[in-house]
Design an enzyme around this catalytic site. Structure first.
Site, PDB file in Angstrom:
ATOM      1  N   ASN A   1      23.716  -3.877  -3.006  1.00  0.00           N
ATOM      2  CA  ASN A   1      23.645  -4.354  -1.624  1.00  0.00           C
ATOM      3  C   ASN A   1      24.940  -4.036  -0.913  1.00  0.00           C
ATOM      4  O   ASN A   1      25.881  -3.513  -1.508  1.00  0.00           O
ATOM      5  CB  ASN A   1      23.293  -5.850  -1.591  1.00  0.00           C
ATOM      6  CG  ASN A   1      24.348  -6.682  -2.280  1.00  0.00           C
ATOM      7  OD1 ASN A   1      25.481  -6.758  -1.834  1.00  0.00           O
ATOM      8  ND2 ASN A   1      23.985  -7.310  -3.409  1.00  0.00           N
ATOM      9  N   ARG A   2      25.019  -4.373   0.355  1.00  0.00           N
ATOM     10  CA  ARG A   2      26.126  -3.899   1.195  1.00  0.00           C
ATOM     11  C   ARG A   2      27.401  -4.738   1.088  1.00  0.00           C
ATOM     12  O   ARG A   2      28.392  -4.431   1.747  1.00  0.00           O
ATOM     13  CB  ARG A   2      25.683  -3.887   2.666  1.00  0.00           C
ATOM     14  CG  ARG A   2      24.776  -2.727   3.011  1.00  0.00           C
ATOM     15  CD  ARG A   2      24.270  -2.868   4.448  1.00  0.00           C
ATOM     16  NE  ARG A   2      25.337  -3.014   5.418  1.00  0.00           N
ATOM     17  CZ  ARG A   2      25.176  -3.548   6.627  1.00  0.00           C
ATOM     18  NH1 ARG A   2      23.981  -3.995   6.999  1.00  0.00           N
ATOM     19  NH2 ARG A   2      26.187  -3.647   7.464  1.00  0.00           N
TER      20      ARG A   2
END
Ligand code: CTP
Length: 419
Positions: free
Chosen positions: A215-216
């Site tokens: 994920n970011r």
């Protein structure tokens, strides 16, 4: 200290080979406009002689209490210092400091100092890991001394491992931050003696040795929390999957997947006063992790299984484990509004569902949005279990960290600090 005077730093140097790095530390501290007095131990003078210290500091150098007795240096130096930093701090120096011995000038300074004290240990891994050294470090930290975690790397001779003195450039930053904290508005060491565990970064759930689901999350907000907690006197453990350098003075545990993160966070949280789950823990992982790289097929369906909820486990553990009683638990939530409700609606539901004390919510934007994931700034809303809602408009992640720790510090369930 008068406002116009330079801050006074006592640089203690104990007898280890890393004493040569203290020469560079002295130079860098002086370049920052600090008034540095060097107090080596007798053993340190075997490594770097008094003329070097005297020439670079511009002051006389003594290791015992019998020089310039009329100036009572064994009391005056500690009393008038704004910061005492010992680098390197050997196992012997840590032991003498922990037990209040006063058998040379440096230990006298440590006993009379009323200012913040930073100790930067350096020794062989075996000596650092010995239960006696670890007990001394724990005792010193409990008393509010900032004991910098040694670095991992090349030691004397062919050995390598944990025990290296962190680079002088990093130690200077620790000193400057502590000095700023000790004399600025955030002077309070309100987390002194507290153990704070912080998770940071996005977990990686591997499909095969090359690919993962991720994920970011950059981990920057978690690292800002770790730095702030350290500056406020806490003993900080950072459990991280982020690709960021270790913050000096913080005990860093590196993990990759949600399952690894869970094991380390639960183990480190035993006896902790505060746990902040800033990590973006993946909710799912592939059922199967291939040992070799997956070859291309036309369509691929990957079956996922749910990961355990670490925050829920912490909340559950707090309910049954007497060592976790009074622990303050902080969750993070990156939310978007949708047809079922606003960001705040979802966040309130999440706080109730998770059972933590505080929930730090940020509205997730697209890439390039100034808040949230990759940037250095953030805008959050903090919700408390007791119904408070605090809006923190766009500011730095460092400032957000201090707001969160202010709330943690004032949280009513905190147990009194063990003396
Ligand atoms: N968290 C956790 N373990 C997980 C997932 C999340 O401990 N398996 C923690 C995060 O570190 C964060 C908080 O729970 O502090 C909220 O994470 P979030 O992903 O927003 O919550 P979820 O429960 O996964 O809810 P959602 O359905 O919104 O994904």
């Amino acid at each position: 200290m008068a406002a116009s005077e330079q801050p006074r730093v006592v640089l203690g140097v104990a007898g280890g080979i890393a004493a040569y790095k203290a020469v560079e530390l002295l130079r860098r501290l002086s370049e920052r406009g600090l008034d540095v007095t060097v107090v080596p131990t007798r053993a340190a003078l075997q490594f770097v002689g008094a003329p070097t210290w005297a020439a670079l500091s511009g002051k006389p150098v003594a290791d015992d209490v019998w020089s310039q007795v009329h100036e009572v240096p064994h009391v005056r130096l500690g009393q008038t210092a704004d910061l005492v930093v010992v680098a390197p701090a050997t196992a012997d120096l840590l032991a003498r400091a922990a037990h209040g011995l006063a058998d040379d000038l440096l230990t006298n300074v440590l006993l009379t100092a009323r200012c913040p004290v930073v100790l930067a240990p350096a020794m062989h891994t075996e000596m650092w890991e010995h239960p006696a050294t670890q007990a001394n470090v724990a005792l010193l930290r409990k008393r509010g001394v900032l004991v910098v975690e040694p670095a991992v790397g090349r030691l004397t001779g062919a050995d390598s491992g944990k025990g290296r003195l962190p680079e002088p450039a990093e130690l200077v930053e620790v000193c400057v931050r502590v000095l700023a904290g000790a004399r600025g508005p955030e002077s309070e060491q309100d987390l002194a003696g507290r153990r704070v565990v912080i998770s940071a970064g996005g977990t990686r759930e591997h499909l095969d040795p090359v690919r993962f689901l991720g994920n970011r999350s950059s981990g920057k907000q978690g690292y800002a929390l770790a730095r702030a907690a350290l500056r406020r006197g806490a003993q900080v453990v950072l459990v991280t999957s982020a690709a960021l350098p270790d913050p000096p003075g913080v005990s860093v545990r590196r993990v990759t997947s949600a399952l690894e993160l869970r094991d380390v966070v639960l183990a480190e949280s035993k006896g902790a006063d505060v746990v902040v789950m800033a990590a973006a823990v993946a909710d799912y992982r592939p059922v199967e992790r291939l040992a070799t790289k997956r070859k291309k097929t036309q369509n691929l369906t990957v079956e996922l299984v749910q990961n355990p909820d670490v925050l829920a486990d912490l909340v559950a553990a707090r309910g049954v484990d007497p060592a976790a009683a009074g622990q303050v638990l902080v969750g993070f939530a990156a939310e978007t509004g949708d047809e079922d409700g606003s960001v705040l609606d979802h966040a309130k539901d999440k706080l109730a569902r998770k059972g933590c004390d505080l929930l730090v919510v940020n509205e997730v934007g697209e890439a390039g949005h100034p808040t949230g994931f990759e940037g250095d700034d953030n805008a959050v809303t903090v919700l408390s279990r007791t119904g408070e809602v605090l809006e923190v408009p766009l500011t730095t992640k460092d400032a957000v960290a201090d707001v969160v720790l202010d709330l943690v510090s004032r949280w009513p369930s905190r147990l009194p600090r063990t003396p």
